[in-house]
Design an enzyme around this catalytic site. Structure first.
Site, PDB file in Angstrom:
ATOM      1  CB  CYS A   1      -0.988  -0.230   1.368  1.00 36.56           C
ATOM      2  SG  CYS A   1      -1.634  -1.103   1.430  1.00 36.56           S
TER       3      CYS A   1
ATOM      4  CG  LEU B   1      -2.196  -4.476  -2.919  1.00 39.04           C
ATOM      5  CD1 LEU B   1      -2.576  -4.674  -4.337  1.00 39.04           C
ATOM      6  CD2 LEU B   1      -1.040  -5.305  -2.938  1.00 39.04           C
TER       7      LEU B   1
ATOM      8  CB  ILE C   1      -5.337  -8.571   6.265  1.00 38.17           C
ATOM      9  CG1 ILE C   1      -4.346  -9.675   5.619  1.00 38.17           C
ATOM     10  CG2 ILE C   1      -6.157  -9.294   7.179  1.00 38.17           C
ATOM     11  CD1 ILE C   1      -4.305 -10.950   5.432  1.00 38.17           C
TER      12      ILE C   1
ATOM     13  N   GLY D   1       1.800  -2.636   4.988  1.00 35.05           N
ATOM     14  CA  GLY D   1       2.038  -3.915   5.120  1.00 35.05           C
ATOM     15  C   GLY D   1       1.435  -5.044   5.924  1.00 35.05           C
TER      16      GLY D   1
END
Length: 489
Positions: free
Chosen positions: A2, A54, A57, A80
């Site tokens: 990201c 992006l 999760i 992350g």
């Protein structure tokens, strides 16, 4: 990956955070986050965050960023993945943390962990991360980078405030940001192929070091320190038999690979055919019901400096039953990609591996994989380079009681003979100066070679300096550690 960015004003009456500036920084990094974008600003324009997403999760919109805690006292932007987020969520819920807004977002776990434990919560995180967190109660901004610096984080500070971003190019969207070369960083870049932390090649722009932590208060106070260091975190292993060591290594690798498989999107493996990536593929394949996707790069022409490992990659793909995708890299690929590579890198990293990594990443994305296990660092951790072993052997020879003036005389003789730029002559120079011979695994120009590249002004400026100045403190700390480094404690 990201993209995160933001600004803290030290005096919002004199310098207010601009929504337009936040959007400019955010969208300059659009390639880092194709799945979404967001911004947040405080009501008084003192602080603002921006994010490109992006999704890996919790793909739900509720997991978008910037994310606010349920009580509105904390705001975070995060790049992350926290691999143990599920375990931490259960622990935090048991401790009474309420007001969860997402199903399983690791970003929200960061917020609740900070609520419960404060900034020391970072010691509980297992993962790769760079994040910025604004504590509205204490009027404090926290910047944090993971233990070994997998995720990048840059910042610039002046009298107006502090601005941060995942990439330098985002900071340079500010038209008032000066574009000047950091000459000391350039001096070290010529030695190490990159610039040592906290410097960058841009004067006035720093990178938060690996394991680094920065706290900036609204009154302009900025404090930076290391929250994790490998030398402090390491300890000798205790085994009764040397045969236990490979078993423990495999066990740790198996755990690490399993953790890296945690995602809500397809995950694949980069496969070079070497021992490290092949081991990664085998461990990744364990327990997988579906066919693992593996990706490899070959070269169109034989290269004397690069071994063709594609036959070994194909063997490993066949043995594990992986779906194997290949791309053959040509000279035209390199030339066509070069302008884009310069733009993406911000400051140059003089390692040609960035070219095949780009193309193997593109190959993975084209075949439906969003996250890939790479296995970077195995050669470094396990001393996989023959040159390293040769230099370490020379270190032992250098410890023999040979007077230093003889080494200086030998070095001067070789330099006068026109051999000063050779790597062996450089090792002799280090021996003559009482410096360790081994400086690391990424070295470019020797001290003599750099002198030929630098202008007369810079040669004068850095007279008497070597790039040992940038790494000497690390080596000294290593030497001071008292533990027995023998594999058998």
């Amino acid at each position: 990956m990201c993209g995160i960015a933001g600004t803290l004003s030290f005096d919002s009456a004199r310098f207010a955070v601009s929504e337009r500036a936040l959007i400019a920084m955010r969208d300059r990094m659009a390639h880092r986050g194709p799945d979404g974008a967001g911004i947040w600003m405080s009501h008084d324009a003192q602080v603002g965050f921006a994010h490109r997403r992006l999704s890996v999760i919790d793909l739900a919109p509720a997991a978008s960023q910037p994310m606010l805690s349920s009580d509105g006292t904390l705001v975070i932007v995060f790049n992350g993945e926290i691999y143990n987020h599920s375990e931490l969520r259960r622990e935090l819920q048991a401790l009474g943390q309420r007001g969860w807004q997402t199903d399983h977002s690791d970003t929200e776990v960061l917020l609740h962990a900070f609520h419960e434990w404060g900034i020391v919560c970072i010691h509980r995180f297992r993962g790769m991360f760079a994040f910025a967190l604004w504590d509205r109660t204490r009027k404090a901004l926290w910047l944090v980078r993971d233990r070994i610096g997998i995720k990048p984080l840059y910042y610039a500070r002046d009298s107006n405030g502090l601005t941060f971003a995942s990439e330098i190019k985002a900071l340079l969207t500010d038209p008032l940001r000066r574009r000047e070369v950091n000459e000391e960083a350039l001096f070290h870049y010529l030695s190490f192929l990159t610039t040592p932390s906290p410097q960058t090649l841009f004067a006035g722009i720093n990178k938060l070091p690996a394991g680094g932590l920065l706290r900036a208060s609204a009154d302009g106070t900025v404090v930076e320190r290391q929250w994790w260091d490998v030398l402090d975190a390491s300890s000798p292993i205790s085994v009764t038999n040397e045969s236990e060591i490979p078993e423990r290594v495999i066990s740790e690798l198996r755990t690490a690979v399993a953790l890296h498989k945690v995602a809500d999107v397809p995950v694949g493996v980069f496969l070079s055919g070497g021992i490290d990536s092949s081991t990664n593929l085998v461990l990744f394949s364990e327990g997988e019901a579906d066919q693992v996707r593996a990706f490899s790069i070959a070269y169109a022409q034989d290269q004397s400096s690069v071994a063709d490992e594609m036959p070994f990659a194909r063997i490993m793909a066949a043995k594990t039953g992986a779906a194997h995708f290949e791309y053959t890299l040509t000279q035209d690929d390199l030339l066509d990609f070069l302008p884009r590579m310069i733009d993406l890198q911000d400051e140059p990293i003089a390692d040609p591996v960035c070219v095949p990594v780009h193309f193997v990443s593109r190959l993975a994305r084209q075949n439906g994989v969003v996250v890939a296990q790479v296995g970077e660092g195995a050669d470094e951790l396990f001393c996989g380079y023959p040159y390293w072993k040769a230099v370490i052997a020379l270190e032992s020879a250098n410890s023999l009681p040979v007077p230093r003036f003889l080494k200086r005389a030998a070095h001067a003789t070789l330099s006068c003979a026109g051999l000063g730029e050779y790597s062996k002559t450089e090792l002799l120079r280090r021996a003559a100066e009482g410096q360790p011979l081994f400086w690391g695994g990424a070295e470019a120009f020797t001290q003599a070679g750099k002198q030929k590249l630098l202008s007369s002004r810079l040669r004068q400026k850095f007279a008497g300096c070597t790039s040992w100045d940038a790494i000497g403190a690390i080596r000294h700390r290593f030497d001071e550690k008292a533990w027995d480094r023998s594999p058998l404690a």
